[in-house]
Enzyme design. Structure first.
Site, mmCIF file in Angstrom:
data_model
loop_
_atom_site.group_PDB
_atom_site.id
_atom_site.type_symbol
_atom_site.label_atom_id
_atom_site.label_comp_id
_atom_site.label_asym_id
_atom_site.label_seq_id
_atom_site.Cartn_x
_atom_site.Cartn_y
_atom_site.Cartn_z
ATOM 1 N N TRP A 32 0.869 -1.190 0.000
ATOM 2 C CA TRP A 32 0.000 0.000 0.000
ATOM 3 C C TRP A 32 0.907 1.242 0.000
ATOM 4 O O TRP A 32 1.817 1.335 0.843
ATOM 5 C CB TRP A 32 -0.860 -0.036 1.271
ATOM 6 C CG TRP A 32 -1.822 1.097 1.412
ATOM 7 C CD1 TRP A 32 -2.651 1.604 0.454
ATOM 8 C CD2 TRP A 32 -2.073 1.850 2.609
ATOM 9 N NE1 TRP A 32 -3.406 2.626 0.985
ATOM 10 C CE2 TRP A 32 -3.072 2.804 2.298
ATOM 11 C CE3 TRP A 32 -1.567 1.816 3.906
ATOM 12 C CZ2 TRP A 32 -3.555 3.712 3.234
ATOM 13 C CZ3 TRP A 32 -2.043 2.710 4.833
ATOM 14 C CH2 TRP A 32 -3.035 3.651 4.496
ATOM 15 N N ASP B 199 -1.398 -5.753 9.168
ATOM 16 C CA ASP B 199 -2.329 -4.722 8.717
ATOM 17 C C ASP B 199 -3.591 -5.466 8.287
ATOM 18 O O ASP B 199 -3.592 -6.176 7.280
ATOM 19 C CB ASP B 199 -1.702 -3.948 7.543
ATOM 20 C CG ASP B 199 -2.571 -2.770 7.119
ATOM 21 O OD1 ASP B 199 -3.747 -2.708 7.545
ATOM 22 O OD2 ASP B 199 -2.075 -1.907 6.371
ATOM 23 N N ALA C 33 -6.910 -4.635 7.235
ATOM 24 C CA ALA C 33 -7.812 -3.549 6.812
ATOM 25 C C ALA C 33 -9.046 -4.066 6.087
ATOM 26 O O ALA C 33 -9.980 -3.303 5.848
ATOM 27 C CB ALA C 33 -7.050 -2.570 5.914
ATOM 28 N N LYS D 281 -13.534 -0.399 5.984
ATOM 29 C CA LYS D 281 -14.041 -1.099 4.798
ATOM 30 C C LYS D 281 -15.131 -2.096 5.184
ATOM 31 O O LYS D 281 -16.170 -2.144 4.549
ATOM 32 C CB LYS D 281 -12.919 -1.858 4.091
ATOM 33 C CG LYS D 281 -11.600 -1.146 4.031
ATOM 34 C CD LYS D 281 -11.558 -0.075 2.975
ATOM 35 C CE LYS D 281 -10.293 0.739 3.178
ATOM 36 N NZ LYS D 281 -9.790 1.369 2.006
HETATM 37 C C1 LMR Z 1 -6.695 2.289 -0.828
HETATM 38 O O1 LMR Z 1 -5.629 1.659 -0.807
HETATM 39 O O2 LMR Z 1 -7.209 2.694 -1.872
HETATM 40 C C2 LMR Z 1 -7.413 2.548 0.450
HETATM 41 O O3 LMR Z 1 -6.757 1.933 1.511
HETATM 42 C C3 LMR Z 1 -7.701 3.974 0.682
HETATM 43 C C4 LMR Z 1 -6.507 4.737 1.122
HETATM 44 O O4 LMR Z 1 -6.560 5.352 2.183
HETATM 45 O O5 LMR Z 1 -5.506 4.751 0.389
#
Ligand code: LMR
Length: 390
Positions: A127, A208, A210, A243
């Protein structure tokens, strides 16, 4: 003094939200930021959340401060969802955080308080916000190989070899499920090996989590976290409700830390929170608490979560059936897959076909409907992308 500052680029993912909004084409497809959309292209507030908010409106008497740890009953209820049957009593503490990002930042601050030399290892790719969060906390960030986008394959042996080079006390950031951006997750045997390596070498996993419930199911997506909690003396879990409860802008999450002296750890967590956001926002956490305290609302929520997951997986299956070059998408889980597309291809898809995705080629499958898969695959074909992906 401010003349010393240099212009920072806008966050690429968040910039897409505005670009998409401003595009007048009715057929545009938003596969950008990681937000769930239903078959009508909306990101609705869950019915369970609406019902909880009604109770909240009726019954909440005060908005006075709770404290840096937030709503501890919320934390306790989320803890059960995260750890399930794995007994963590007496060796865990947790705080409510502003979303998963807040949890990651608090985890980084805590780890650095305990071991200023700790390096943070993130997957390549990961990410895009992971590295900046840990860097902002003052940490050195290392990468371990994880996934080859061109061939859509996990690089498990290389991952293990790299982690074998991490130092005792280093923090290993692991996507508990629904890897962002690749959708490629470790098998249970592979997870077991990573957890054994952490045990042997004294590495500290930071999971993580999420997207729990949006891959294979609430319990299935917690396999690695629960297994690690059964084996390891110390670990951290940055959890998000943004989410799986569709709370996004309410910023609702928690951080759990396992260790020998949970009271001492909790006091340090409280300090980390107090010196960054002081106290977390309340609204989303109360709504989640009200849902988890009511059998009826909990059932409504799990039904809605199952519906979201099944819709994403139906889109994945439809893509795999429609286009053999994209068959890998059917095997991956969570909101994302990462196509091996150049930034030029990504731009062409956006300008010529109204298909919005991250510059890296990451697509959010939840932005598609089963009915729009054909349009998406056609756009890839017309733009000449399928040859690249085959
Ligand atoms: C994403 O990866 O699109 C989401 O986790 C939103 C973000 O905060 O980046």
């Amino acid at each position: 003094m401010f003349e010393n500052l240099s212009q920072q680029p806008p966050d690429g993912l968040l910039a897409l939200i505005k670009l998409f909004r401003d595009d007048p084409r009715e057929t545009k497809l938003d596969l950008g930021v990681g937000v769930y959309k239903d078959e009508h292209g909306n990101t609705p507030i869950l019915r369970a959340i609406k019902a909880a908010e009604e109770i909240l409106l009726r019954e909440q008497k005060t908005k006075s401060y709770l404290g840096p740890e937030g709503d501890l009953r919320f934390v306790e209820l989320v803890r059960e969802i995260v750890f399930g049957e794995t007994d963590v009593t007496g060796r865990v503490c947790g705080i409510q955080t502003p979303g998963g990002t807040g949890a990651l930042r608090a985890a980084a601050d805590l780890a650095r308080r305990a071991n200023p030399a700790a390096r943070f290892w993130v997957s390549a790719p990961t990410w895009p916000n992971h590295r900046p969060i840990f860097v902002a906390a003052g940490a050195e960030v290392m990468e371990y190989p994880y996934f080859d986008i061109a061939s859509q394959t996990l690089l498990f042996d290389r991952m293990l070899a790299a982690l074998a080079g991490a130092a005792r006390g280093d923090v290993i950031v692991l996507h508990g499920s629904c890897h962002n951006p690749t959708g490629a997750n470790l098998s249970r045997t592979e997870w077991d090996a990573v957890i054994s390596l952490c045990a042997e070498r004294g590495l500290l996993p930071l999971f993580d989590l999420a997207y729990q419930g949006l891959g294979d199911g609430l319990d299935e997506d917690a396999y690695a976290v629960r297994k690690a909690a059964g084996v390891l003396g110390e670990m951290m879990v940055a959890q998000s409700c943004d989410k799986n409860f569709a709370l996004y802008r309410e910023r609702t999450g928690s951080l759990f830390v396992l260790g020998e002296k949970p009271d001492v750890i909790a006091s340090n967590l409280a300090l980390c929170a107090r010196t960054t956001w002081s106290m977390p926002p309340d609204h989303g956490a109360v709504a989640v608490r009200l849902i988890l305290e009511s059998a009826e609302l909990r059932k409504l929520w799990t039904d809605e979560l199952n519906e979201m997951r099944e819709r994403i997986n139906a889109v994945r299956r439809r893509i795999a059936e429609t286009e053999p070059a994209l068959a890998f998408i059917g095997q991956q889980r969570g909101l994302f897959s990462n196509l091996a597309l150049s930034p030029e291809m990504v731009l062409r898809l956006r300008t010529d076909h109204g298909v919005y995705m991250a510059k890296s080629g990451r697509i959010n499958l939840a932005g598609l409907r089963v009915g729009s898969v054909g349009q998406f695959v056609d756009a890839l074909r017309t733009a000449g992308c399928l040859k690249e992906l085959a």
